[in-house]
Design a protein around this motif. Structure first.
Motif, PDB file in Angstrom:
ATOM      1  N   GLN A 125       4.177  -9.529  41.579  1.00 38.50           N
ATOM      2  CA  GLN A 125       2.944  -9.890  41.002  1.00 38.50           C
ATOM      3  C   GLN A 125       1.622  -9.221  41.507  1.00 38.50           C
ATOM      4  N   PHE A 128      -0.183  -6.689  39.292  1.00 40.29           N
ATOM      5  CA  PHE A 128      -0.895  -7.207  38.252  1.00 40.29           C
ATOM      6  C   PHE A 128      -2.220  -7.886  38.734  1.00 40.29           C
TER       7      PHE A 128
ATOM      8  N   VAL B  72       0.409  -6.294  26.641  1.00 38.34           N
ATOM      9  CA  VAL B  72      -0.878  -6.637  27.172  1.00 38.34           C
ATOM     10  C   VAL B  72      -1.333  -7.710  25.850  1.00 38.34           C
ATOM     11  N   ALA B  75       0.606 -11.073  26.421  1.00 44.33           N
ATOM     12  CA  ALA B  75      -0.215 -12.033  27.796  1.00 44.33           C
ATOM     13  C   ALA B  75      -1.565 -12.472  27.170  1.00 44.33           C
ATOM     14  N   ASP B 100       7.178  -9.203  33.373  1.00 45.97           N
ATOM     15  CA  ASP B 100       6.051  -8.552  32.854  1.00 45.97           C
ATOM     16  C   ASP B 100       4.908  -9.519  32.274  1.00 45.97           C
ATOM     17  N   ARG B 104       1.028 -11.086  34.270  1.00 45.38           N
ATOM     18  CA  ARG B 104      -0.038 -10.696  33.578  1.00 45.38           C
ATOM     19  C   ARG B 104      -0.708 -11.832  33.365  1.00 45.38           C
ATOM     20  N   HIS B 108      -4.539 -13.133  35.340  1.00 50.07           N
ATOM     21  CA  HIS B 108      -5.786 -13.074  34.546  1.00 50.07           C
ATOM     22  C   HIS B 108      -6.326 -14.382  34.616  1.00 50.07           C
TER      23      HIS B 108
END
Lengths: 255, 317
Positions: A125, A128, B72, B75, B100, B104, B108
């Motif tokens: 991770q 990211f 993207v 997510a 993936d 993400r 965020h």
């Protein structure tokens, strides 16, 4: 363009892991540059060769000993290194903040690489998190990369050999996968040269990373003991095959 | 306050993948609403099966086809949904898609994430996963307003629990991905038929397979026993099979119910990718191969002889 490679100093996968205090490993074993990071360094060096006025900087958050890993990256083609020294292991959330702070102090990233995962924590991770703190697009398990004027075109491998192609604006963060290239292992002169390349040391606490209530902490580490008791299946091919079918049906219940 | 827990459902051609059910079982808790987020299908078509595992709210996250292809936008849609429905714990699978999507989301939200969990304690907020190439089990404490867990496929036995679910829609079609465009989606490598990470049975070949053609023997057998075909690094480096089939430290990490190792010596690095398999059956002519002392069943014989015999017996019913 400045290309930053975030590298990690990890135990050799062949090393025997001994657990101390039930929550950490005995670190007096052989450590090396995380294998996936080798692909990142190799790719960055390749881009540098094709891009005038570019520079490759290896950045690492780790203990003093992690300088060895930076030296490995330098021997494989990085120009200089930055070691953020700390005396404990941080989670990927703090790591991303520390890497960002160190990179911003140093220059202007055009590209940031990591390996697609580290072979010790296997958290998958950090790339990211770096992308999120910089607000850069991110792709991981990158197996093909083309840098164009203001964008990167990447192939990312999903499992089963499926690849997707993405176009990303620059700067971006890329997690290098194994298929990206064949790492260029250093020659003896490379190693000698790498010793003269500069490695700047920054103390973690000087970066003033704020404490966050959110995080991950290892509370216990235990060895994975496997008590498999191997039983031999003896006989001719016909007998063995029938016995395996019986085991699949009756014991494993998968047939 | 009642807690809301969310699971991100993975589908395959409109059907809920089997591996979701163990994850849903793990995510169930008393006095909670269990949300299932469905992105790739008409949620009505999966209602019944999700209800049978205890889902109480099904949210159809609506995205246009081109948005669905973009990791993207996927997510971002999930991040908005997590906020909208006050989800405090998010579960997804540690599959290619999850590897993936979940980081993400976590990145965020500045939320902690543990990937490849095989155990989660929702009360204590701890997760167990493997570290150091599968040599250790790490118990990790997560703290934060939202916690994210990536669950290792096949790690948890599914248990049914019937519920009635409320159907909700969450329109995310306005979301755009900045600086990230999909040019091509899904170039498929035809050699792997069943996804390694999610297979119940894996039959894998190593040095003992001798060449590329002999891997067909494994593919033929795999078809009969519904297995995925894997390989050791030796077989991949020799160019016999593509890297996507590699099991091990720098390949796929798998935990099938049964792992059949054909002509694989069993290096530490190979074990790092398959040691959590339910049962290991090793076929090797070399009686000193490391794998023979760390498996459940072994045969000192040539896999090139045993496997075709096995396939033939199954062929004849």
């Amino acid at each position: 363009m400045q290309i930053y490679i975030c590298v990690k100093h990890v135990p050799d996968s062949a090393a025997h892991i001994t657990i101390l205090d039930k929550n950490r490993i005995d670190e007096s074993i052989s450590f090396l540059l995380n294998p996936y990071d080798e692909h990142a360094v190799t790719e960055a060096a390749k881009i540098k060769n094709n891009t005038p006025d570019s520079e490759v900087i290896a950045v690492c958050l780790g203990k003093n000993d992690a300088e060895k890993t930076i030296r490995s990256a330098l021997a494989m083609g990085a120009d200089r290194g930055i070691l953020i020294t700390c005396d404990k292991n941080y989670d990927s959330m703090v790591t991303a903040l520390a890497l960002k702070a160190a990179i911003e102090q140093d220059g202007t990233p055009g590209l940031i690489f990591t390996g697609k995962e580290s072979i010790d924590a296997e958290g998958m991770q950090t790339m990211f998190r770096i992308g999120a703190v910089f607000d850069f697009p991110v792709a991981t398990n990158v197996v093909k990369l083309d840098i164009e004027v203001d964008k990167a075109v990447v192939d990312c491998e999903l499992s089963g050999g499926i690849t997707n192609t993405y176009e990303m604006s620059l700067p971006c963060v890329l997690g290098a996968g194994k298929g990206l290239n064949t790492p260029r292992y250093p020659t003896f002169p490379d190693v000698v040269k790498s010793k003269k390349k500069p490695v700047q040391k920054i103390v973690f606490t000087d970066l003033n990373i704020k404490d966050s209530p959110a995080g991950m902490r290892i509370v216990e580490l235990e060895p994975l003991h496997q008590a498999r008791q191997p039983k031999e299946i003896k006989g001719d091919a016909g007998f063995v095959a029938k016995e395996i079918i019986r085991i699949l049906k009756q014991e494993a219940k998968v047939l | 306050m009642m807690k809301n827990i969310g699971v991100i459902i993975e589908l395959d051609k409109g059907r809920v993948k089997e591996t979701n059910f163990g994850m849903i079982t793990l995510a169930r808790a008393k006095d909670t609403q269990l949300f299932a987020f469905v992105m790739d299908a008409d949620a009505k078509s999966v209602k019944e099966v999700l209800e049978s595992f205890g889902i109480t709210k099904i949210v159809e996250v609506w995205l246009a086809p081109d948005q669905l292809n973009n990791p993207v936008t996927r997510a971002k849609a999930m991040i908005n949904a997590i906020k909208e429905f006050n989800i405090s714990m998010v579960f997804g699978l540690s599959t290619a898609m999850g590897k993936d999507l979940l980081p993400r989301i976590a990145a965020h939200l500045f939320a902690p994430l543990v990937m490849d969990c095989f155990y989660v304690d929702l009360e204590q907020k701890i997760a167990k996963t493997y570290q150091y190439s599968g040599k250790t089990i790490a118990t990790i404490q997560l703290t934060g307003e939202v916690l994210v867990f990536g669950i290792r496929p096949n790690a948890i036995e599914p248990v049914k629990a019937q519920e009635k679910a409320q159907m909700l829609k969450f329109d995310s079609s306005h979301i755009v991905a900045t600086g990230f465009r999909v040019i091509k989606s899904g170039g498929i490598d035809k050699t792997t038929r069943i996804n390694l990470a999610e297979a119940d049975v894996i039959i894998a070949g190593g040095r003992g397979m001798k060449n590329s053609e002999n891997f067909n023997i494994l593919f033929q057998c795999a078809k009969k026993i519904n297995a995925a075909v894997g390989a050791s690094r030796v077989a991949v480096d020799a160019g016999w099979v593509p890297y996507s089939m590699q099991v091990g430290q720098t390949g796929e990490k798998v935990s099938p119910k049964v792992y059949i190792a054909c002509g694989i010596s069993g290096s530490i690095q190979h074990f790092a990718g398959m040691k959590t398999s339910g049962m290991i059956i090793a076929i090797n002519t070399d009686e000193n191969a490391a794998i023979l002392s760390n498996c459940d069943y072994y045969v000192k014989a040539d896999a090139l002889e045993i496997i075709p015999t096995l396939t033939k017996i199954l062929d004849n019913g």
